[in-house]
Structures are given as structure tokens and as C-alpha cells.
Design a protein around this motif. Structure first.
Motif, PDB file in Angstrom:
ATOM      1  N   ASP A   1       0.822  -1.198   0.000  1.00  0.00           N
ATOM      2  CA  ASP A   1       0.000   0.000   0.000  1.00  0.00           C
ATOM      3  C   ASP A   1       0.863   1.258   0.000  1.00  0.00           C
ATOM      4  OD1 ASP A   1      -2.318  -1.468  -0.011  1.00  0.00           O
ATOM      5  OD2 ASP A   1      -2.529  -1.484   2.162  1.00  0.00           O
ATOM      6  N   SER A   2       1.892   1.290   0.849  1.00  0.00           N
ATOM      7  CA  SER A   2       2.753   2.474   0.885  1.00  0.00           C
ATOM      8  C   SER A   2       3.579   2.585  -0.382  1.00  0.00           C
ATOM      9  CB  SER A   2       3.669   2.442   2.108  1.00  0.00           C
ATOM     10  OG  SER A   2       4.494   1.291   2.092  1.00  0.00           O
ATOM     11  N   LEU A   3       3.867   1.453  -1.024  1.00  0.00           N
ATOM     12  CA  LEU A   3       4.584   1.497  -2.294  1.00  0.00           C
ATOM     13  C   LEU A   3       3.727   2.176  -3.353  1.00  0.00           C
ATOM     14  CD1 LEU A   3       6.977   0.758  -4.066  1.00  0.00           C
ATOM     15  CD2 LEU A   3       5.958  -1.486  -4.419  1.00  0.00           C
ATOM     16  N   VAL A   4       2.438   1.862  -3.409  1.00  0.00           N
ATOM     17  CA  VAL A   4       1.533   2.506  -4.356  1.00  0.00           C
ATOM     18  C   VAL A   4       1.483   4.004  -4.106  1.00  0.00           C
ATOM     19  CG1 VAL A   4      -0.873   2.711  -5.063  1.00  0.00           C
ATOM     20  CG2 VAL A   4       0.138   0.456  -4.801  1.00  0.00           C
ATOM     21  N   GLU A   5       1.477   4.418  -2.830  1.00  0.00           N
ATOM     22  CA  GLU A   5       1.473   5.838  -2.522  1.00  0.00           C
ATOM     23  C   GLU A   5       2.719   6.512  -3.079  1.00  0.00           C
ATOM     24  OE1 GLU A   5       1.126   6.092   1.677  1.00  0.00           O
ATOM     25  OE2 GLU A   5      -0.909   5.281   1.737  1.00  0.00           O
ATOM     26  N   THR A   6       3.844   5.826  -2.987  1.00  0.00           N
ATOM     27  CA  THR A   6       5.093   6.395  -3.496  1.00  0.00           C
ATOM     28  C   THR A   6       5.073   6.483  -5.013  1.00  0.00           C
ATOM     29  OG1 THR A   6       6.274   5.481  -1.611  1.00  0.00           O
ATOM     30  CG2 THR A   6       7.591   6.174  -3.485  1.00  0.00           C
ATOM     31  N   ILE A   7       4.484   5.469  -5.657  1.00  0.00           N
ATOM     32  CA  ILE A   7       4.347   5.534  -7.111  1.00  0.00           C
ATOM     33  C   ILE A   7       3.592   6.793  -7.490  1.00  0.00           C
ATOM     34  CG2 ILE A   7       3.345   4.410  -9.132  1.00  0.00           C
ATOM     35  CD1 ILE A   7       3.600   1.756  -7.557  1.00  0.00           C
ATOM     36  N   GLY A   8       2.511   7.056  -6.768  1.00  0.00           N
ATOM     37  CA  GLY A   8       1.705   8.230  -7.058  1.00  0.00           C
ATOM     38  C   GLY A   8       2.460   9.536  -6.904  1.00  0.00           C
ATOM     39  N   ALA A   9       3.465   9.546  -6.041  1.00  0.00           N
ATOM     40  CA  ALA A   9       4.222  10.776  -5.820  1.00  0.00           C
ATOM     41  C   ALA A   9       5.178  11.097  -6.963  1.00  0.00           C
ATOM     42  CB  ALA A   9       5.017  10.659  -4.520  1.00  0.00           C
ATOM     43  N   LEU A  59      -0.792   9.105 -18.415  1.00  0.00           N
ATOM     44  CA  LEU A  59      -1.689   7.949 -18.445  1.00  0.00           C
ATOM     45  C   LEU A  59      -0.891   6.654 -18.576  1.00  0.00           C
ATOM     46  CD1 LEU A  59      -4.674   9.259 -20.597  1.00  0.00           C
ATOM     47  CD2 LEU A  59      -4.589   8.946 -18.115  1.00  0.00           C
ATOM     48  N   GLY A  60       0.187   6.674 -19.358  1.00  0.00           N
ATOM     49  CA  GLY A  60       1.048   5.500 -19.453  1.00  0.00           C
ATOM     50  C   GLY A  60       1.690   5.172 -18.113  1.00  0.00           C
ATOM     51  N   ARG A  61       2.050   6.179 -17.352  1.00  0.00           N
ATOM     52  CA  ARG A  61       2.659   5.973 -16.047  1.00  0.00           C
ATOM     53  C   ARG A  61       1.702   5.262 -15.092  1.00  0.00           C
ATOM     54  NH1 ARG A  61       3.108   8.477 -11.119  1.00  0.00           N
ATOM     55  NH2 ARG A  61       1.470   9.952 -11.673  1.00  0.00           N
ATOM     56  N   ILE A  62       0.402   5.477 -15.287  1.00  0.00           N
ATOM     57  CA  ILE A  62      -0.598   4.863 -14.424  1.00  0.00           C
ATOM     58  C   ILE A  62      -1.141   3.571 -15.027  1.00  0.00           C
ATOM     59  CG2 ILE A  62      -2.875   5.162 -13.379  1.00  0.00           C
ATOM     60  CD1 ILE A  62      -0.690   6.755 -12.013  1.00  0.00           C
ATOM     61  N   ASP A  63      -1.637   3.642 -16.261  1.00  0.00           N
ATOM     62  CA  ASP A  63      -2.215   2.457 -16.888  1.00  0.00           C
ATOM     63  C   ASP A  63      -2.257   2.605 -18.399  1.00  0.00           C
ATOM     64  OD1 ASP A  63      -3.829  -0.144 -16.684  1.00  0.00           O
ATOM     65  OD2 ASP A  63      -5.072   1.147 -17.935  1.00  0.00           O
ATOM     66  N   GLY A  64      -1.681   1.631 -19.093  1.00  0.00           N
ATOM     67  CA  GLY A  64      -1.610   1.682 -20.537  1.00  0.00           C
ATOM     68  C   GLY A  64      -2.942   1.516 -21.226  1.00  0.00           C
ATOM     69  N   SER A  65      -3.879   0.810 -20.607  1.00  0.00           N
ATOM     70  CA  SER A  65      -5.165   0.576 -21.260  1.00  0.00           C
ATOM     71  C   SER A  65      -5.986   1.846 -21.355  1.00  0.00           C
ATOM     72  CB  SER A  65      -5.956  -0.499 -20.509  1.00  0.00           C
ATOM     73  OG  SER A  65      -5.329  -1.757 -20.599  1.00  0.00           O
ATOM     74  N   VAL A  66      -6.048   2.606 -20.266  1.00  0.00           N
ATOM     75  CA  VAL A  66      -6.790   3.867 -20.305  1.00  0.00           C
ATOM     76  C   VAL A  66      -6.110   4.831 -21.277  1.00  0.00           C
ATOM     77  CG1 VAL A  66      -7.603   5.843 -18.966  1.00  0.00           C
ATOM     78  CG2 VAL A  66      -7.684   3.551 -17.975  1.00  0.00           C
ATOM     79  N   SER A 119       5.118   5.147 -23.887  1.00  0.00           N
ATOM     80  CA  SER A 119       6.173   4.204 -23.505  1.00  0.00           C
ATOM     81  C   SER A 119       7.041   4.782 -22.405  1.00  0.00           C
ATOM     82  CB  SER A 119       7.033   3.864 -24.726  1.00  0.00           C
ATOM     83  OG  SER A 119       6.280   3.237 -25.741  1.00  0.00           O
ATOM     84  N   THR A 120       7.344   6.054 -22.523  1.00  0.00           N
ATOM     85  CA  THR A 120       8.154   6.716 -21.505  1.00  0.00           C
ATOM     86  C   THR A 120       7.426   6.719 -20.165  1.00  0.00           C
ATOM     87  OG1 THR A 120       9.138   8.101 -23.237  1.00  0.00           O
ATOM     88  CG2 THR A 120       9.410   8.832 -20.952  1.00  0.00           C
ATOM     89  N   GLY A 121       6.123   6.917 -20.184  1.00  0.00           N
ATOM     90  CA  GLY A 121       5.355   6.850 -18.947  1.00  0.00           C
ATOM     91  C   GLY A 121       5.420   5.490 -18.294  1.00  0.00           C
ATOM     92  N   HIS A 122       5.300   4.435 -19.075  1.00  0.00           N
ATOM     93  CA  HIS A 122       5.430   3.077 -18.530  1.00  0.00           C
ATOM     94  C   HIS A 122       6.806   2.886 -17.893  1.00  0.00           C
ATOM     95  CE1 HIS A 122       1.782   0.986 -19.912  1.00  0.00           C
ATOM     96  NE2 HIS A 122       1.843   1.737 -20.991  1.00  0.00           N
ATOM     97  N   ALA A 123       7.833   3.357 -18.581  1.00  0.00           N
ATOM     98  CA  ALA A 123       9.190   3.187 -18.063  1.00  0.00           C
ATOM     99  C   ALA A 123       9.395   3.952 -16.762  1.00  0.00           C
ATOM    100  CB  ALA A 123      10.202   3.648 -19.111  1.00  0.00           C
ATOM    101  N   VAL A 124       8.858   5.158 -16.690  1.00  0.00           N
ATOM    102  CA  VAL A 124       8.962   5.951 -15.470  1.00  0.00           C
ATOM    103  C   VAL A 124       8.322   5.212 -14.300  1.00  0.00           C
ATOM    104  CG1 VAL A 124       8.059   8.023 -14.330  1.00  0.00           C
ATOM    105  CG2 VAL A 124       9.192   8.209 -16.541  1.00  0.00           C
ATOM    106  N   ALA A 125       7.141   4.662 -14.522  1.00  0.00           N
ATOM    107  CA  ALA A 125       6.457   3.922 -13.464  1.00  0.00           C
ATOM    108  C   ALA A 125       7.305   2.741 -12.997  1.00  0.00           C
ATOM    109  CB  ALA A 125       5.094   3.438 -13.943  1.00  0.00           C
TER     110      ALA A 125
END
Length: 402
Positions: A7-15, A98-105, A268-274
Motif C-alpha cells: 500500500d505504501s509502495l503505491v502511494e510512493t508511485i503516485g508521488a 496515463l502510461g505511467r498509471i495504466d496503458g489501457s486507459v 512508452s516513456t510513462g510506462h518506463a517511469v512507473a
């Protein structure tokens, strides 16, 4: 030996921490920065908490559409018709976040805006733009784009779907494969070969047209939320008013595809950042043999390699967007950016999966979702191999396509 708290890892992703190593944000205007942060906040709050569940089920989060509509992110450098004006970099940042969060959306919006709407905007008459684009800009009518066929992917120029003139209209016959959104969209831009002159024309088909059917492609392990379809056009009849008036050859189709390759580079860059964010955070929290794995040479080497690729992709994308805004982008530039960013992003996601060890294959940690989705991005809008041939022909003057 401890596991990081997911859960805290997801919070960090969001930051979104630690990924702007070359101060990319300083290259953005105030409006572009505001747009990026708006999409980031929405993605963190609305998409990320449900992404893994929808991805695993292979369903699309339709309840997000009204919320997406209020963001004002339907733009892609088009003007008028209720479309939000933005620079090419601004639109790229939408795909990036959007790529950083989810590729489908992100892919849903890319298909709707970058393919369906852009086809109508670039290839339609003023009357046709006015007919469809305002509703699409409000996400009240959703679009799709049908070019690829079961037997024609990389060689889509050889498409076999036909258009036959019949009185004051046209009759479309053939099959299409892979169009995103196609099982539920309102309109779909279909490309077909005119039987009379052999040239590729574009038509707007509506979901309720007799003879049109779309069935969902199952068994995918990438972009699982995207509702890709196999389409059958069984003597679908459309009026001349639904033929996009500025599409007279495959060269016109290529005008649309050049812009979408820009968006794939950003996504693609967003996916890589995530993936990098997740790996870095995990390495700092995961303890093995009495110390964080981030204190090992092997892990630091992987993280630095990932950061180097992420930073290079960011610089590619910023320059690409500015070239579009300046009217200097060529199809080979777009091809190189799509090639480099998609291939390197997949590599970054693979390295992140290695850093996470066994946890890397679970949806709790998101990396495998990004890695699987990158397998699709490397392929769609022109495979990495095809992009290399496009650029190779440009720099050598020799065609190696066949």
C-alpha cells in the motif's frame, strides 16, 4: 528478511519521485505543467487504485468516462469543435501520465483522439468535422479506427477490405482485426480499397449499421482492459456523406499514423517511469541478508541503467513535441522516436521486474502489468522492426522492406 508494504509502495508511485533527473519540467510551459499535474492527480486518485483489478478481469472501467470528460484532455493539437487546445508536448504529457498509471486507459484515449478524431479532423470535410467532432470532444460519442486486417498488419498498405460505389452510397465488405474500443464504440473509421481505382478511402461506420459486427478478442496478456475486436463488414452500406472527403490514398492514412507514433513514444516513456519508480522504492525498502538490496552493486547498476534510459526517452519526447509544434517533424523522426522509446521502455520494465524478484510477477506491485502492456506498445502503430526499416531506408537510401 522483510517485504515492503504494497500500500505504501503505491502511494510512493503516485508521488512520481526521482525521475526528472535532467530537469525536464523546466522545459515545459506553465500550461503544460498544469496539464501534466492535472492528469497525474486524476490518474493517482481514480485509475491507479482500480487498475490491477480491471486489468486482471479484462474489463474496461466505463465509470471513469464521465470523470475523464471533465478533465478537458481531448486535444492532440486540433483546433475548434469544442476540442481543448494544447501543444504537441501538452498532448504528449497526457499520454505520458496515463502510461505511467495504466496503458489501457491511455490506449483508449489514444485510439479515440489520436486515431478516430484525428482521422476525421485531417481527412474529413468541414461539414464532417462539425458532424462528429464536438460530441467526440465531450466523450459523448466514442470512436475507433479500423486499418489492420487479419492478414495485413505491417503491410497494412495491402489491405483487402473493399469499397464498392453503389448509387449515391458505398458498400463495404471485408474484415478488420485489433481495433481498440470497437466492441462498444459509437463510430469507427474504416479504411477500404475502392474497387474502381484501387485507392484507399476512409469511411465512418456506425455501430448499428446493418452488416457491421464486432467480437471481442480474448486471451490477451497485454492492455487487457482495451476491448480489441475482430470486425466483419458484410455489405455494410454507407452514404457518400460518410466517406471522409480528404482521403484518396494510403499516403493520406500515413498522415494520421505519423502523429500516433509520437503518442506511443510518450506513453512508452510513462510506462518506463512507473517501472523505475517502483523498482527504486522497492530496492530501498526490501531487506535481504540484513541490509536493503539498494545497497548492492548489482541493484544499483540496474537502477542507473533504467534511469539513463528513462532520461533519454524524456529528452526524445520533449524534442519530438517541439518539432511537431514547429512544423518540422518528419515521418522518419516519428519512427525513430517510436522505435527507441518503445524498445527501451520494455527493457526498463524487464529490469524492474528483475529488481523485484518473485514479487515482480504479482499485480500488487504493478511492474508486470507495465511489462505486459509494453509488449503491445512495441508492436502497435508499427512494430519496432518496421520503424527500424523506415529509418534505415532514410539514412542509407536503400529499401530493405522485402
Amino acid at each position: 528478511m522483510t517485504d515492503p508494504n504494497t500500500d505504501s509502495l503505491v502511494e510512493t508511485i503516485g508521488a512520481s519521485r526521482g525521475t526528472d533527473y535532467f530537469l525536464m519540467r523546466e522545459q515545459l510551459s506553465a500550461d503544460e505543467t498544469e496539464l501534466m499535474m492535472k492528469v497525474r492527480a486524476f490518474g493517482d486518485a481514480e485509475i491507479l487504485p482500480v487498475a490491477a483489478d480491471y486489468w486482471e478481469r479484462g474489463d474496461f472501467p466505463f465509470e471513469l468516462l464521465p470523470k475523464l470528460a471533465t478533465l478537458g484532455i481531448v486535444g492532440d493539437t486540433m483546433e475548434g469543435y469544442g476540442i481543448t487546445p494544447m501543444t504537441a508536448v501538452g498532448q504528449g504529457l497526457v499520454s505520458y501520465e496515463l502510461g505511467r498509471i495504466d496503458g489501457s486507459v491511455g490506449t483508449f484515449l489514444g485510439v479515440h483522439v489520436g486515431l478516430a478524431m484525428q482521422s476525421i479532423y485531417l481527412l474529413g470535410s468541414p461539414e464532417q468535422r462539425e458532424r462528429w467532432l464536438p460530441d467526440m470532444a465531450r466523450l459523448e460519442r466514442i470512436g475507433a479506427f479500423a486499418l489492420t486486417e487479419p492478414e495485413h498488419g505491417s503491410d497494412s498498405v495491402g489491405l483487402e477490405t473493399t469499397a464498392r460505389r453503389d448509387g449515391d452510397g458505398w458498400v463495404l465488405r471485408g474484415r478488420k482485426r485489433w481495433p481498440g474500443n470497437a466492441t462498444w464504440c459509437d463510430i469507427i473509421v474504416v479504411f477500404a480499397r475502392d474497387e474502381s481505382d484501387g485507392q484507399v478511402k476512409a469511411f465512418v461506420v456506425e455501430k448499428d449499421d446493418p452488416g457491421y459486427s464486432a467480437s471481442k478478442i480474448g486471451g490477451k496478456v497485454a492492455l487487457r482492459m482495451v476491448q480489441n475486436a475482430d470486425i466483419v463488414l458484410d455489405d455494410v452500406r454507407v452514404g457518400e456523406d460518410r466517406r471522409l472527403q480528404q482521403c484518396d490514398s494510403f499516403a493520406d492514412v500515413s498522415k494520421v499514423l505519423m502523429g500516433t507514433r509520437n503518442m506511443v513514444a510518450w506513453a512508452s516513456t510513462g510506462h518506463a517511469v512507473a517501472a523505475y519508480e517502483i523498482a527504486l522504492t522497492y530496492a530501498q525498502r526490501r531487506t535481504q541478508f540484513g541490509r536493503p538490496i539498494a545497497r548492492t552493486q548489482l541493484i544499483q547498476s540496474k537502477l542507473v541503467e533504467m534511469l539513463g534510459d528513462v532520461t533519454a526517452m524524456q529528452l526524445y519526447c520533449i524534442r519530438l513535441g517541439r518539432l511537431i509544434d514547429e512544423g518540422k517533424l518528419s515521418d522518419t523522426m516519428a519512427a525513430l522516436a517510436k522505435y527507441f522509446c518503445s524498445v527501451r521502455a520494455r527493457h526498463v520494465c524487464r529490469l524492474a521486474r528483475d529488481v523485484l524478484g518473485g514479487n515482480g510477477i504479482t499485480l500488487d506491485f504493478h511492474v508486470m502489468r507495465h511489462l505486459c502492456d509494453m509488449e503491445a506498445l512495441v508492436t502497435y502503430e508499427g512494430t519496432a522492426e518496421m520503424q527500424s526499416l523506415i529509418v534505415g531506408r532514410d539514412i542509407t537510401g536503400q529499401s530493405a522492406f522485402v
